[in-house]
Design a protein around this motif. Structure first.
Motif, PDB file in Angstrom:
ATOM      1  N   ARG A  97       7.868  -4.996   2.064  1.00 20.55           N
ATOM      2  CA  ARG A  97       7.777  -3.540   2.058  1.00 20.55           C
ATOM      3  C   ARG A  97       8.136  -2.968   0.693  1.00 20.55           C
ATOM      4  O   ARG A  97       7.450  -2.072   0.185  1.00 20.55           O
ATOM      5  CB  ARG A  97       8.706  -2.952   3.121  1.00 20.55           C
ATOM      6  CG  ARG A  97       8.392  -3.334   4.542  1.00 20.55           C
ATOM      7  CD  ARG A  97       7.112  -2.743   5.036  1.00 20.55           C
ATOM      8  NE  ARG A  97       7.138  -1.303   5.096  1.00 20.55           N
ATOM      9  CZ  ARG A  97       6.155  -0.551   5.602  1.00 20.55           C
ATOM     10  NH1 ARG A  97       5.068  -1.143   6.060  1.00 20.55           N
ATOM     11  NH2 ARG A  97       6.238   0.756   5.629  1.00 20.55           N
ATOM     12  N   THR A  98       9.178  -3.478   0.083  1.00 20.48           N
ATOM     13  CA  THR A  98       9.581  -2.994  -1.233  1.00 20.48           C
ATOM     14  C   THR A  98       8.485  -3.239  -2.263  1.00 20.48           C
ATOM     15  O   THR A  98       8.169  -2.362  -3.082  1.00 20.48           O
ATOM     16  CB  THR A  98      10.881  -3.687  -1.686  1.00 20.48           C
ATOM     17  OG1 THR A  98      11.922  -3.372  -0.756  1.00 20.48           O
ATOM     18  CG2 THR A  98      11.298  -3.214  -3.068  1.00 20.48           C
ATOM     19  N   GLN A  99       7.895  -4.435  -2.205  1.00 22.17           N
ATOM     20  CA  GLN A  99       6.820  -4.760  -3.135  1.00 22.17           C
ATOM     21  C   GLN A  99       5.599  -3.878  -2.895  1.00 22.17           C
ATOM     22  O   GLN A  99       4.929  -3.453  -3.844  1.00 22.17           O
ATOM     23  CB  GLN A  99       6.456  -6.241  -2.996  1.00 22.17           C
ATOM     24  CG  GLN A  99       5.469  -6.760  -4.043  1.00 22.17           C
ATOM     25  CD  GLN A  99       4.020  -6.531  -3.668  1.00 22.17           C
ATOM     26  OE1 GLN A  99       3.706  -6.308  -2.501  1.00 22.17           O
ATOM     27  NE2 GLN A  99       3.136  -6.557  -4.648  1.00 22.17           N
ATOM     28  N   LEU A 100       5.306  -3.595  -1.627  1.00 17.93           N
ATOM     29  CA  LEU A 100       4.161  -2.749  -1.293  1.00 17.93           C
ATOM     30  C   LEU A 100       4.309  -1.355  -1.883  1.00 17.93           C
ATOM     31  O   LEU A 100       3.354  -0.801  -2.440  1.00 17.93           O
ATOM     32  CB  LEU A 100       4.014  -2.631   0.229  1.00 17.93           C
ATOM     33  CG  LEU A 100       3.195  -3.685   0.956  1.00 17.93           C
ATOM     34  CD1 LEU A 100       3.187  -3.383   2.446  1.00 17.93           C
ATOM     35  CD2 LEU A 100       1.761  -3.738   0.429  1.00 17.93           C
ATOM     36  N   TYR A 101       5.474  -0.751  -1.726  1.00 17.43           N
ATOM     37  CA  TYR A 101       5.688   0.596  -2.244  1.00 17.43           C
ATOM     38  C   TYR A 101       5.391   0.638  -3.748  1.00 17.43           C
ATOM     39  O   TYR A 101       4.742   1.561  -4.251  1.00 17.43           O
ATOM     40  CB  TYR A 101       7.127   1.049  -1.999  1.00 17.43           C
ATOM     41  CG  TYR A 101       7.507   1.198  -0.548  1.00 17.43           C
ATOM     42  CD1 TYR A 101       6.557   1.439   0.436  1.00 17.43           C
ATOM     43  CD2 TYR A 101       8.839   1.088  -0.149  1.00 17.43           C
ATOM     44  CE1 TYR A 101       6.914   1.571   1.765  1.00 17.43           C
ATOM     45  CE2 TYR A 101       9.206   1.225   1.178  1.00 17.43           C
ATOM     46  CZ  TYR A 101       8.239   1.460   2.135  1.00 17.43           C
ATOM     47  OH  TYR A 101       8.614   1.594   3.444  1.00 17.43           O
ATOM     48  N   LYS A 102       5.875  -0.371  -4.460  1.00 19.04           N
ATOM     49  CA  LYS A 102       5.672  -0.422  -5.907  1.00 19.04           C
ATOM     50  C   LYS A 102       4.195  -0.654  -6.223  1.00 19.04           C
ATOM     51  O   LYS A 102       3.627   0.005  -7.111  1.00 19.04           O
ATOM     52  CB  LYS A 102       6.524  -1.538  -6.518  1.00 19.04           C
ATOM     53  CG  LYS A 102       6.434  -1.620  -8.027  1.00 19.04           C
ATOM     54  CD  LYS A 102       7.380  -2.700  -8.567  1.00 19.04           C
ATOM     55  CE  LYS A 102       7.312  -2.769 -10.094  1.00 19.04           C
ATOM     56  NZ  LYS A 102       8.227  -3.814 -10.627  1.00 19.04           N
ATOM     57  N   PHE A 103       3.567  -1.573  -5.503  1.00 21.41           N
ATOM     58  CA  PHE A 103       2.158  -1.886  -5.730  1.00 21.41           C
ATOM     59  C   PHE A 103       1.275  -0.666  -5.486  1.00 21.41           C
ATOM     60  O   PHE A 103       0.437  -0.311  -6.330  1.00 21.41           O
ATOM     61  CB  PHE A 103       1.727  -3.039  -4.825  1.00 21.41           C
ATOM     62  CG  PHE A 103       0.251  -3.293  -4.819  1.00 21.41           C
ATOM     63  CD1 PHE A 103      -0.379  -3.836  -5.929  1.00 21.41           C
ATOM     64  CD2 PHE A 103      -0.515  -2.993  -3.705  1.00 21.41           C
ATOM     65  CE1 PHE A 103      -1.750  -4.070  -5.927  1.00 21.41           C
ATOM     66  CE2 PHE A 103      -1.878  -3.216  -3.690  1.00 21.41           C
ATOM     67  CZ  PHE A 103      -2.504  -3.758  -4.803  1.00 21.41           C
ATOM     68  N   HIS A 104       1.446  -0.010  -4.341  1.00 23.54           N
ATOM     69  CA  HIS A 104       0.626   1.162  -4.030  1.00 23.54           C
ATOM     70  C   HIS A 104       0.857   2.280  -5.039  1.00 23.54           C
ATOM     71  O   HIS A 104      -0.089   2.946  -5.468  1.00 23.54           O
ATOM     72  CB  HIS A 104       0.941   1.674  -2.624  1.00 23.54           C
ATOM     73  CG  HIS A 104       0.543   0.733  -1.527  1.00 23.54           C
ATOM     74  ND1 HIS A 104      -0.609  -0.010  -1.548  1.00 23.54           N
ATOM     75  CD2 HIS A 104       1.146   0.426  -0.349  1.00 23.54           C
ATOM     76  CE1 HIS A 104      -0.696  -0.737  -0.445  1.00 23.54           C
ATOM     77  NE2 HIS A 104       0.363  -0.490   0.294  1.00 23.54           N
ATOM     78  N   GLY A 105       2.107   2.498  -5.400  1.00 26.08           N
ATOM     79  CA  GLY A 105       2.420   3.547  -6.368  1.00 26.08           C
ATOM     80  C   GLY A 105       1.797   3.269  -7.723  1.00 26.08           C
ATOM     81  O   GLY A 105       1.238   4.168  -8.368  1.00 26.08           O
TER      82      GLY A 105
END
Length: 212
Positions: A97-105
């Motif tokens: 989840r943490t990686q996803l937030y950064k990736f999408h942003g």
């Protein structure tokens, strides 16, 4: 061929917004995963992004461009970071989840920069997509409201069908957690009759909210 889904007519866009939405749609149109809707097969995240925009138009039609982009780009290219790329435990889930937030942003920011947006607007979108300052930052809370409303209307029943092992207590907990993510305005909208509730789950929803 450009894909579209039925939704309220979008408000007039600025050049930057129009270009950013076009880039987001083009990216999500490459999703290899498919989902059925309106009698057709759609790229999964393309469909999700349009459902998010549709809900935004219903819930907050006067949302500014940052809000519109955050909503449209929340899951941009999600298939490129699959859950099973991380350990299948609680710690792995949180890492994902943490990686996803950064990736999408980052992806949203790249496309916004390509379309000519300034750093301040890009940072606002990245903060919203990154779930920063929920309940405090209006951009983040708007995204939380829309995501929760879209989950209830479009995905809650499918989630229930996927998890027949969940008992009533588990479902009440899921519904209450979803409810708490929303603002007072989001909660009011959910109960206003303007949201299509999953009928088989309505008794559980009512029970969960009465117990909240």
């Amino acid at each position: 061929m450009r894909r579209s889904v039925n939704r309220p007519q979008e408000k007039r866009m600025s050049r930057q917004l129009d270009k950013t939405i076009e880039l987001i749609d083009a990216a999500n149109n490459e999703d290899p995963n498919r989902e059925s809707a309106e009698g057709k097969e759609w790229p999964k995240e393309f469909l999700y992004s349009h459902r998010m925009t549709d809900m935004l138009e219903r819930f907050k039609p006067d949302a500014d461009e940052v809000g519109q982009i955050s909503i449209r780009a929340q899951h941009i290219e999600r298939w490129k970071s699959p859950r099973d790329a991380f350990p299948m435990n609680r710690q792995g889930y949180l890492q994902w989840r943490t990686q996803l937030y950064k990736f999408h942003g980052n992806r949203a920011g790249e496309l916004m920069a390509q379309a000519g947006y300034d750093e301040e607007s890009i940072e606002r979108v990245q903060k919203a997509i990154g779930k920063k300052a929920v309940k405090v930052n209006p951009d983040t809370q708007l995204l939380e409201d829309i995501a929760a409303l879209v989950f209830i209307e479009h995905y809650m029943q499918a989630f229930a069908d996927k998890h027949p092992e969940y008992d009533e207590e588990k479902w009440i907990d899921i519904i209450q957690k979803t409810w708490k993510k929303m603002s007072a305005d989001g909660q009011a909208f959910a109960l206003s009759g303007n949201l299509k509730l999953p009928e088989p789950l309505v008794p559980l929803i009512q029970k969960a909210l009465n117990a909240a």
